[in-house]
Each structure stands twice: as C-alpha cells, then as structure tokens.
Enzyme design. Structure first.
Site, mmCIF file in Angstrom:
data_model
loop_
_atom_site.group_PDB
_atom_site.id
_atom_site.type_symbol
_atom_site.label_atom_id
_atom_site.label_comp_id
_atom_site.label_asym_id
_atom_site.label_seq_id
_atom_site.Cartn_x
_atom_site.Cartn_y
_atom_site.Cartn_z
ATOM 1 N N LYS A 1 0.828 -1.208 0.000
ATOM 2 C CA LYS A 1 0.000 0.000 0.000
ATOM 3 C C LYS A 1 0.864 1.259 0.000
ATOM 4 C CE LYS A 1 -4.073 -2.004 2.241
ATOM 5 N NZ LYS A 1 -4.971 -1.945 3.432
ATOM 6 N N SER B 1 -4.673 14.208 16.948
ATOM 7 C CA SER B 1 -5.709 13.769 17.879
ATOM 8 C C SER B 1 -7.041 13.750 17.127
ATOM 9 C CB SER B 1 -5.738 14.692 19.095
ATOM 10 O OG SER B 1 -6.687 14.269 20.045
ATOM 11 N N TYR C 1 -11.679 4.986 21.916
ATOM 12 C CA TYR C 1 -11.004 5.789 20.892
ATOM 13 C C TYR C 1 -10.745 7.199 21.412
ATOM 14 C CZ TYR C 1 -10.142 8.304 16.528
ATOM 15 O OH TYR C 1 -9.587 9.094 15.548
ATOM 16 N N LYS D 1 -7.132 9.379 21.983
ATOM 17 C CA LYS D 1 -6.869 10.689 21.389
ATOM 18 C C LYS D 1 -6.585 11.744 22.459
ATOM 19 C CE LYS D 1 -6.110 9.408 18.207
ATOM 20 N NZ LYS D 1 -5.134 9.647 17.115
#
EC number: 1.1.1.-
Length: 334
Positions: free
Chosen positions: A68, A176, A205, A209
């Site tokens: 990729k 973030s 999640y 962050k």
C-alpha cells in the site's frame, strides 16, 4: 460531554470550520528537509506526503503495508513529476512495541536529521477488536503507546536537528481528534487504562486521542520553550472521509459525506499548518496546545485542558502522570 458553553462553541467551530488559509501555496521550497509521516499510505497522510514532496522534501512514508505504501509513493510521484524530493518507504507497526525500534534504526541508518515527525497514523477499533501484541486495548496501544515509543526513540534526532535549525522549525505533530469530546470528565481515568471496567468503543477511541494531547502537552513542557526548542502540538484534523470510517454502514457514510465529512486534503492542511506555519512557536503551545481545522488556533475541552496543566499552574498534572505511566509501559522496548 462538553462541560461548558465555551467548550460547546469551540467544538461547533471545529465541526463547521472556515475555509483553509494555509495550503500548498503557503509553504516555501523544502529541499533538504526530512519528514516522517506515519500512516502515509492513505487518507490525509498520503495527501500530506504529496504536498511535502511537491515542495522537494524528503518524506518517509511510514506504514505497515509495503504494498500500500509503494502504491501511494507511485501515485504521489506521478502527480508531481518535477519534484526534486524523495519518497522512502519506512515499515512500521505501532501495534507491536517490540517492532518499533527496528523501524527507527532503519530510519537512522539513512538520516542524521528529522525536521518534523507527523504522528498521523491511527486506528478506530470496534468494540470486539483484538488487543495489541503486548495486550493493550487496540486504540490505546496503537494510537497512544506505540506513537509515544516512536516519538521517544526519535527524540534525540529531533533535539540534535533543532540545534542547527531555525527557531521553532523542528516539531512533533500529534494527530488527535474531535472525538476527545466523547471522553469522560478530565479526559481519561488513570486507574482504568486496562479497561477492567469496560467502556464503549467510542470512549476507548476518545481516550486514546486524549492521550495524544497529553503527550503533546508534556513534550512541549519538557523540550519546548526555555528548553531544547522542539515544538510539540496536538491537533484535530477535522471530520474527514478516510479509511478510519470503513466500518460504518453505507447509509451512515452517505449522510456524513453529505453534511459533515470533508475530503482528506483538508485534514492535510491542518497538519501542514501545525507542522510548518511560522505562527506556531514553542512559547505559544505552552499555553494552548490545540490546533483545529483547517489550521486555526482553537481550545480543547476545558476540563481536559485543566487536567493536563501542571499543578504549579493550577492544573491536575495529568499530562505528567500519563507521560510517566507511558514511559513505564515502553521501558522494555527502548
């Protein structure tokens, strides 16, 4: 969730931002500059790498998948055939702490300088996601702990580069998210980082962050103004249509694309501003360590900002405590 009217106002401005002022045309020739962009094989990382390369920079395209990454490199080269820069694949797996040092050594075998580290890579793991190689919750382990270890291992090179570079030009950028607004009061619970008290996927999640923000704040305190001159700043790149949302339903995606989501290049502009704008200084980020889309000085949620500040400044010292906790986690891999 937002804590106050000011926090809500700040969040609203970041969901519906003004047009970008800092774009490709805002940056000079970058010949001789060296950058690392993690997660550069797709999305805003790929867009950012393309912009830097178009200005003749040498960009390390850091990603897990070589196939990729090489596809992204070929795409960028074809889009900018006259660039005098370079694109180099750097294999990295932030979900495995034991593999990160070898990636750093591969970089250091080729380079003696690093102008900006763009900590762009991240995952948005579903609730049933597997743990990292070391047994951490996947969001926390990849987005936060793995990113911290990478930064720690590259810090000596950043510090050395800063000695012979223009003031405030050597930086660490922590990507973030506006998702910090879905975190608990104060941002994160130091006593529940192993999630013995389970939380939703969104909260996990968000915590990862918040962790990026805390690390940015503490790095700025330790190595920014009145210290070593490395600028450290966290940002919300904006609401973007990237692979992070690949687990959404088609209907959710269609609605979000219509009303909220923006092309990845806009997030690249946020990172570009944080990484290259001369408006950002080590002194400034000691007071406000948060950049919003598409390159605007914003404020993170008030209770998170207050928690992060040192006790000597009336805060709760969370950034320092979380930094020390993370250092303990990565100690065997340094």
């Amino acid at each position: 969730m937002f804590g106050s009217f000011n926090s809500l106002k700040n969040a609203w401005a970041q969901v519906f931002p003004q047009a970008p002022d800092f774009t490709e045309s805002s940056i000079p020739d970058l010949l001789g500059k060296v950058y690392i962009v993690t997660g550069a094989n797709s999305g805003l990382g790929k867009e950012l790498s393309g912009i830097l390369y178009s200005k003749n920079a040498k960009v390390y395209v850091a990603a897990r998948s070589e196939a990729k990454a090489q596809a992204a490199i070929e795409f960028i080269k074809a889009a900018h055939p006259h660039s005098k820069g370079d694109l180099v694949y750097l294999q990295i797996d932030l979900a495995d702490l034991s593999a990160i040092k070898s990636s750093v050594n591969a970089f250091l075998s080729q380079e003696a300088r690093l102008d900006v580290l763009f900590n762009n890579a991240g995952v948005l793991a579903p609730h049933d996601a597997p743990k990292t190689a070391q047994g951490y919750e996947l969001n926390l382990g990849t987005n936060t702990i793995g990113t911290f270890l990478l930064t720690k291992l590259l810090l000596p090179t950043l510090l050395n580069t800063a000695k012979s570079s223009p003031k405030d030009s050597v930086r660490v950028i922590w990507v973030s998210s506006i998702a910090v607004n879905f975190s608990e009061q104060g941002g994160l619970d130091m006593e529940n980082l192993d999630y013995h008290e389970d939380k939703s996927a969104v909260t996990k999640y968000a915590v990862s962050k918040v962790g990026n923000f805390l690390h940015s704040v503490e790095l700025a305190r330790r190595h920014g103004a009145n210290a070593d001159g490395v600028v450290s700043v966290a940002l919300n790149p904006g609401n973007l249509d990237t692979e992070l949302g690949r687990d959404r339903s088609w209907l959710e995606t269609k609605i979000l694309r219509t009303f909220v989501l923006y092309p990845p290049v806009f997030g690249a502009y946020t990172e570009l501003f944080a990484g290259l704008s001369d408006q950002i200084t080590a002194e400034m980020v000691r007071d406000n360590n948060w950049i919003g889309p598409w390159g605007r000085f914003c404020r993170i949620r008030e209770d998170i900002d207050q928690a992060a500040r040192p006790r000597s400044e009336g805060g709760h010292g969370l950034a320092e405590r979380f930094w020390r906790w993370t250092e303990e986690q990565v100690k065997p891999y340094v």
